[in-house]
Design a protein around this motif. Structure first.
Motif, short mmCIF file in Angstrom:
data_model
loop_
_atom_site.label_atom_id
_atom_site.label_comp_id
_atom_site.label_asym_id
_atom_site.label_seq_id
_atom_site.Cartn_x
_atom_site.Cartn_y
_atom_site.Cartn_z
N UNK A 89 -17.73 82.16 -102.27
CA UNK A 89 -18.28 81.06 -101.47
C UNK A 89 -19.80 81.20 -101.34
N UNK A 90 -20.27 82.43 -101.19
CA UNK A 90 -21.71 82.65 -101.14
C UNK A 90 -22.36 82.30 -102.48
N UNK A 91 -21.72 82.68 -103.59
CA UNK A 91 -22.24 82.36 -104.92
C UNK A 91 -22.30 80.86 -105.15
N UNK A 92 -21.30 80.15 -104.62
CA UNK A 92 -21.23 78.70 -104.78
C UNK A 92 -22.34 78.00 -104.00
N UNK A 93 -22.77 78.61 -102.89
CA UNK A 93 -23.83 78.02 -102.07
C UNK A 93 -25.21 78.20 -102.69
N UNK B 183 -24.04 83.92 -110.38
CA UNK B 183 -24.39 84.30 -109.01
C UNK B 183 -23.38 85.29 -108.45
N UNK B 184 -22.10 85.05 -108.74
CA UNK B 184 -21.04 85.93 -108.25
C UNK B 184 -21.21 87.33 -108.79
N UNK B 185 -21.48 87.46 -110.07
CA UNK B 185 -21.66 88.78 -110.67
C UNK B 185 -22.90 89.47 -110.12
N UNK B 186 -23.96 88.70 -109.85
CA UNK B 186 -25.16 89.29 -109.28
C UNK B 186 -24.89 89.84 -107.87
N UNK C 61 -28.28 78.46 -105.48
CA UNK C 61 -28.71 77.66 -106.62
C UNK C 61 -28.40 78.42 -107.90
N UNK C 62 -28.18 77.67 -108.97
CA UNK C 62 -27.90 78.31 -110.25
C UNK C 62 -26.43 78.21 -110.63
N UNK C 63 -26.04 79.03 -111.60
CA UNK C 63 -24.68 79.02 -112.13
C UNK C 63 -23.80 79.90 -111.24
#
Length: 209
Positions: free
Chosen positions: A80-84, A92-95, A86-88
């Motif tokens: 959910x944080x990755x989805x919020x 974002x999730x892997x980062x 900007x970017x892919x």
């Protein structure tokens, strides 16, 4: 706090590849994936049928969770944080997963596996910017300095660490001072620098169902 207490080798066998959860053992002939290249359990050796689209998506999510040692609820929160951001979303999730303190400790070469890094962090052996942090999920940011605590440097695990780290490579997004047992996070890693065989787009598709 809930955590997985079973055999980590079973997790590797279930995913059908090495997740490198046992450190040095994963590079020897004792590795369970090399010795028994089939899923665990009494039905593990049965011939697998065609896997559904949902099944493929689920396996990628489980592979990511098990690689980083994250439970389901926490992994969903990361998504959910990755989805919020900007970017892919998948990148974002892997980062976010790579930015966990236990993973950064592993990437810097202070531990031979992520489970070992998680244990060392929990035991309070590391500082971030000079302050002790014993939370494995702590999110490390660019310019943060991670170091072995002064009080821990003469203890068994860390006595020969500088010598051991000379034989190990590190990622380009971190800079490690092997002599002083410290490292700095230069930036977040790019997708090309995350050497995990995960199809993150399938995880995004799973949570978007």
């Amino acid at each position: 706090m809930a955590r997985y207490t079973g055999s980590v080798c079973r997790q590797c066998r279930r995913e059908g590849l090495k997740l490198y959860l046992k450190g040095e053992r994963c590079y020897t002939e004792k590795c369970a994936v090399d010795r028994r290249a089939y899923a665990p359990g009494q039905h593990g050796q049965r011939r697998r049928g065609k896997v559904s689209e949902y099944g493929l998506q689920l396996r990628e999510k489980q592979k990511a969770r098990r690689t980083y040692g994250v439970l389901e609820s926490q992994f969903h929160k990361y998504f959910k944080e990755a989805d919020r951001r900007k970017g892919i979303t998948g990148e974002n999730l892997l980062q976010i997963l790579e930015s966990r303190l236990d993973n950064v400790v592993y990437r810097m070469g202070f531990a031979l596996s992520r489970p070992e890094a998680r244990q060392l962090v929990k035991h309070g052996h590391f500082t971030v910017n000079g302050r002790k942090v014993d939370i494995p999920s702590y999110q490390v940011r660019p310019d943060d300095v991670v170091a072995v605590r002064e009080a821990s440097r003469d203890k068994g695990r860390f006595k020969d660490l500088a010598e051991l780290m000379r034989t190990q490579g590190t990622m380009e997004w971190v800079n490690v001072d092997r002599e002083n047992l410290a490292g700095k996070v230069l930036r977040l890693p790019t997708r090309e620098e995350i050497d995990i065989p995960i199809a993150e787009h399938l995880i995004v598709e799973l949570y978007s169902r």
